[in-house]
Enzyme design. Structure first.
Site, mmCIF file in Angstrom:
data_model
loop_
_atom_site.group_PDB
_atom_site.id
_atom_site.type_symbol
_atom_site.label_atom_id
_atom_site.label_comp_id
_atom_site.label_asym_id
_atom_site.label_seq_id
_atom_site.Cartn_x
_atom_site.Cartn_y
_atom_site.Cartn_z
ATOM 1 N N GLY A 96 -1.618 12.050 -4.275
ATOM 2 C CA GLY A 96 -2.920 11.417 -4.101
ATOM 3 C C GLY A 96 -2.841 10.216 -3.189
ATOM 4 N N HIS A 116 2.240 1.063 -10.740
ATOM 5 C CA HIS A 116 1.436 0.203 -11.624
ATOM 6 C C HIS A 116 2.122 0.236 -12.978
ATOM 7 C CE1 HIS A 116 -1.825 -1.809 -13.565
ATOM 8 N NE2 HIS A 116 -2.419 -0.746 -14.053
ATOM 9 N N ASP A 170 -3.551 -7.334 -12.862
ATOM 10 C CA ASP A 170 -4.272 -6.265 -12.171
ATOM 11 C C ASP A 170 -5.509 -5.851 -12.963
ATOM 12 O OD1 ASP A 170 -4.061 -4.174 -9.887
ATOM 13 O OD2 ASP A 170 -4.399 -2.945 -11.657
#
Length: 333
Positions: free
Chosen positions: A26, A108, A191
């Site tokens: 992706g 992440h 984040d």
């Protein structure tokens, strides 16, 4: 001050003559795969056959395969799947194929920090988080530059975790711009906070409230759209280039005075207190539990909230006005 590393600190030799498996092709996956390959690293892509991402990977010169095949013999396994599916895929397809000495990489920290994924102790666990979307990671690399990266090491089983992560960053161009050291905890919590309070949640709520206030006062929706939505980009671009000072330097004195004297009436002590509450929900893990439960429950609330905004007057007016502005390159969902 944070530790910052550059190309001389991040030799790519740690990945030379080794295989990197990228799981998911992706936004980030396509950039990491192509940049690493262009940097001389052997890359194997894992993607679901028949999907758009599978076809894109083939168009980009890869032969995408299943996860087990991609992982076999890989020194570094980069997981670029969406947060909400990572733990499911990890349990079913990644964990059974892990071998001692391999390194798992994340972009992440969500699943590691909140322990939805708990790798075995004989596996390195690292993170390289580019501070930009995948298309920017790719385009800047092709220009000879790079996007700044964050680096974190959660588990150093082999004593070489940081060297592998630095080599990964170098391979995607991050070392050209700078690699800032952090932790999985810090990256994840800041984040999520940024997304919820400022970048997405806070900004969209502010735009909607401003638009609705003007419309309810009798002003034309089209004019309200320009003032509360369209022109956000003009201001953000100035801030992006030179911070608050450059933005204020660039706007009119009237606008600057309104900024300096009225902004604190909108973002009040009560607003900041609610920001602290949201941060508390993030650090406690309550938001993570809520999001995982929402996904597993079929995302009913998510879809209802999305549909409500998608059909709002703000969005309806915007779709009409964007057709008038050919330079915008409008993207309608």
């Amino acid at each position: 001050m944070a530790n910052i590393y550059y190309a001389d600190d991040a030799p790519i030799d740690a990945l030379k003559d080794k295989t990197v498996a990228v799981i998911g092709y992706g936004s980030q996956g396509h950039a990491h795969s192509q940049n690493l390959r262009d940097s001389g690293i052997n890359v194997v892509v894992a993607e679901l056959e028949g999907t758009d991402n599978f076809n894109t990977a083939k168009e980009n010169g890869f032969e995408p395969t299943d996860i087990a095949t991609a992982m076999a013999g890989a020194a570094l396994i980069i997981i670029t799947l969406p947060d909400e599916v990572q733990a499911i895929v990890y349990e079913k397809e990644i964990a059974p194929n892990l071998k001692a000495g391999q390194t798992i990489g994340f972009c992440h920290g969500f699943n590691i920090h909140f322990k939805y994924i708990v790798p075995p102790k004989d596996i390195n666990v690292v993170m390289i988080a580019p501070k930009g979307p995948g298309h920017l990671v790719r385009s800047e690399y092709l220009k000879g530059g790079g996007v700044p990266n964050l680096i974190a090491v959660e588990q150093d089983a082999g004593g070489d975790a940081k060297q592998i992560a630095l080599a990964w960053s170098n391979g995607i161009g991050g070392a050209r711009a700078g690699i800032i050291e952090t932790t999985f905890k810090e990256e994840t919590e800041t984040d999520l906070f940024g997304e919820q309070v400022v970048l997405c949640g806070g900004l969209t709520a502010l735009v909607k409230a401003g638009f609705e206030t003007l419309v309810e006062a009798g002003y034309q929706p089209e004019i309200c759209y320009f003032e509360c939505m369209h022109e956000v980009k003009l201001i953000v671009d100035l801030m992006y280039q030179g911070g608050l000072s450059y933005m204020r330097y660039s706007i009119s004195n009237t606008a600057e005075y309104g900024d300096l004297t009225r902004g604190s009436r909108i973002i009040t002590d009560e607003t900041k207190a609610e920001m602290k509450n949201i941060l508390g929900e993030i650090t406690s893990g309550d938001f993570a539990k809520e999001w995982v439960a929402e996904y597993k429950g079929g995302m009913k609330n998510f879809n209802e909230l999305y549909d409500k905004d998608h059909g709002s007057q703000l969005e309806t007016v915007g779709r009409k006005l964007r057709k008038m502005m050919k330079w915008v390159d409008a993207k309608e969902v």
